[in-house]
Every structure is written in structure tokens, then in C-alpha cells.
Design a protein around this motif. Structure first.
Motif, mmCIF file in Angstrom:
data_model
loop_
_atom_site.group_PDB
_atom_site.id
_atom_site.type_symbol
_atom_site.label_atom_id
_atom_site.label_comp_id
_atom_site.label_asym_id
_atom_site.label_seq_id
_atom_site.Cartn_x
_atom_site.Cartn_y
_atom_site.Cartn_z
ATOM 1 N N ALA A 1 -5.977 7.462 1.208
ATOM 2 C CA ALA A 1 -7.126 6.563 1.234
ATOM 3 C C ALA A 1 -7.630 6.447 2.664
ATOM 4 C CB ALA A 1 -6.742 5.191 0.689
ATOM 5 N N HIS A 2 -8.937 6.230 2.816
ATOM 6 C CA HIS A 2 -9.535 6.103 4.146
ATOM 7 C C HIS A 2 -10.622 5.033 4.128
ATOM 8 C CE1 HIS A 2 -7.493 9.531 5.912
ATOM 9 N NE2 HIS A 2 -7.812 10.247 4.843
ATOM 10 N N LYS B 1 -7.910 -0.437 1.795
ATOM 11 C CA LYS B 1 -7.400 0.818 1.223
ATOM 12 C C LYS B 1 -6.476 0.544 0.049
ATOM 13 C CE LYS B 1 -5.923 2.616 5.143
ATOM 14 N NZ LYS B 1 -5.363 3.612 6.088
ATOM 15 N N ALA C 1 -10.346 6.413 -2.112
ATOM 16 C CA ALA C 1 -9.029 7.002 -2.327
ATOM 17 C C ALA C 1 -9.197 8.282 -3.127
ATOM 18 C CB ALA C 1 -8.117 6.027 -3.060
ATOM 19 N N TYR D 1 0.834 -1.208 0.000
ATOM 20 C CA TYR D 1 0.000 0.000 0.000
ATOM 21 C C TYR D 1 0.870 1.260 0.000
ATOM 22 C CZ TYR D 1 -2.890 3.680 2.078
ATOM 23 O OH TYR D 1 -3.511 4.870 2.342
ATOM 24 N N ALA E 1 -14.276 1.752 1.383
ATOM 25 C CA ALA E 1 -13.059 2.568 1.439
ATOM 26 C C ALA E 1 -12.993 3.437 0.188
ATOM 27 C CB ALA E 1 -11.821 1.696 1.545
#
Length: 277
Positions: free
Chosen positions: A131-132, A210, A167, A113, A165
């Protein structure tokens, strides 16, 4: 006396002919390939540091020492080409897999990631990328159309179940790209992974989610075709290998166990292929 001397000479000869430890053999291969590594290493990276990190990663994972040399050196070459350091920083990982067809242990290069974020930033066209994860009790709105909108206010209390998720990448020219993936879609991607029931999908689900959405967004970013191709390798399941938990070091796959590209295994006698030297 002569007989004792003869025995000593025979013992000394046997000792000198004793095979070198596997780790030393791998280090010798690394040194042999150093000039080729240096040719493809990005300018911002230091070859000595990269070699040291790669060797440390290999030495600390016994299963990597059992792998075929061509697959191991090939994985290291991919890391060098992209300028991603393998190991605990999360940029990329060298993961051992059991090759069922060849009956050998092979190594697969996996971008992490953090490595994907690093590659995107390196393009020079992206100002920021992140990203979350989104949870049920968060205040979240996502809208597509002529004027896409995304608003996310995480809950400061109990956030509830994971629901997806997203981004976002902001470009230096003022534009942006965003991608949202609901849990149902993330689960479909997870289902294509050989490691879906163990490893980081179990221990670091949020980070894997993510990574999945960032990877999906890559094709819309101003990144070279070569880098995009590397990032998409995780999308393809290789059917002739098995990701066995005993082949994976828990601290070596923190958030980055993915699928592997589908290719036929090459027969090898343990030598480095000419294409890698």
C-alpha cells in the motif's frame, strides 16, 4: 519468648496470605491456558515465544494489568489464533479501553497494518501485497472500468497535501486486485474511530490511511472468512467504551488504534471463563 514467637508466626501468616502481584497472577492464568493456546496456534508459530511476547506486552503496559482477566485473556487468544505477535512489530495490539457500562477496563484486540499484510501473504495465493500514500504533487492516475489502470510516480520534491491511499495485491495465478480510497473516504472511516483525535491518527496518519485501504480490499482477497471477519472488526464502533488517551501507551499503538466491535459487556468475577480454559 513465647509471645515473640507467636507474633512472628502471625506476621509470617499475614505475609504468606498477601495477594500475589497482578503481573504474577496474569502469568499464572497464561500458564493455565497454555494447552488451549497451543491447540489453536498456527503451526509456523512457537508457543513459548508467543507467551513470552504477550507477557512482556502486558507487563510493560500498567493499564493492561488493570483490565478484567476475561477480556485480557480473550484478546491474547485472538492474537494466538491468528498467529500475530502483539507489540512494537506492528502485527497486532492489546489495547485497554474504559468500559462505561461495566465500570471496568477491558482489552480490545486490534490487527495492525503489518499484521494484515502478513495474514494476506499467509493465504498462499498472494505473491505480493503493498500500500502507498498519494500526495497532491505526485503523478497519479487511477481508472476503473473493463481495464482498470493505476499509475503512480511519487514526486521527488515537495509532495504537497495527502490526497488518498491505494493498495495492490498480486495473485500467484497472474491476477491482481487494487483499491484506491480518496482522503474524503478515509476521513469518513476515521470519523467512526474512538481514537480519531489522538494516537496514531495524529502521529502516523499515513500508516493509518494505508491500513484503512488494505482493510477495505480484504473482502476481495482469497483469504479465509475467519481472517476477514477479524480484519473487519475495526469497522464497527462499540458505543459502551471510551478510548481515553491516558489508557493508551504511545509506543504501543504506533499505527493501529482502530474501532472496536460492538458487543454487550459480560459480567465477570475476575475468573477465566470456561470457554477460554
Amino acid at each position: 519468648m513465647a509471645t515473640n514467637d507467636k507474633l512472628k508466626n502471625q506476621l509470617a501468616s499475614r505475609t504468606s496470605n498477601k495477594p500475589a502481584p497482578v503481573a504474577d497472577t496474569i502469568e499464572a492464568y497464561m500458564k493455565k491456558m497454555a494447552p488451549r493456546f497451543a491447540e489453536v496456534l498456527p503451526k509456523h508459530m512457537d508457543m513459548e515465544r508467543m507467551s513470552r511476547i504477550a507477557l512482556t506486552t502486558i507487563r510493560t503496559n500498567p493499564k493492561l494489568l488493570e483490565a478484567t482477566v476475561p477480556s485480557l485473556m480473550g484478546a491474547v487468544m485472538q492474537a494466538v489464533q491468528l498467529g500475530l505477535e502483539p507489540g512494537l512489530l506492528g502485527h497486532c495490539y492489546l489495547l485497554p479501553f474504559k468500559n462505561n457500562k461495566a465500570g471496568t477496563t477491558d482489552v480490545q484486540f486490534i490487527i495492525g497494518y503489518k499484521g494484515m499484510i502478513d495474514l494476506a501473504r499467509r493465504s498462499g495465493h498472494i505473491q505480493s501485497i503493498y500500500a502507498h500514500a498519494v500526495y497532491q504533487n505526485d503523478d497519479f492516475e487511477y481508472e476503473l472500468g473493463l481495464h482498470p489502470q493505476l499509475t503512480h510516480k511519487p514526486s521527488f520534491g515537495e509532495r504537497g497535501e495527502f490526497i488518498g491511499a491505494y493498495a495492490v495485491a498480486h495473485f500467484k495465478d497472474g491476477g491482481y486486485q487494487m483499491e484506491f480510497m480518496p482522503k474524503s473516504e478515509i476521513e469518513k472511516r476515521r470519523g467512526r474511530s474512538k481514537s480519531k483525535d489522538f494516537g496514531p491518527w495524529k502521529t502516523d496518519y499515513e500508516e493509518m490511511a494505508k491500513k484503512t485501504v488494505v482493510r477495505a480490499m480484504f473482502k476481495y482477497l482469497p483469504i479465509s472468512i475467519e481472517v476477514q471477519a477479524q480484519a473487519q472488526q475495526d469497522e464497527v464502533v462499540r458505543k459502551d467504551i471510551t478510548a481515553d488517551p491516558e489508557y493508551i501507551e504511545a509506543d504501543a499503538v504506533e499505527i493501529n488504534m482502530g474501532n472496536v466491535i460492538e458487543t454487550e459487556p459480560e459480567e465477570s468475577n475476575g475468573d477465566i471463563p470456561d470457554s477460554l480454559v
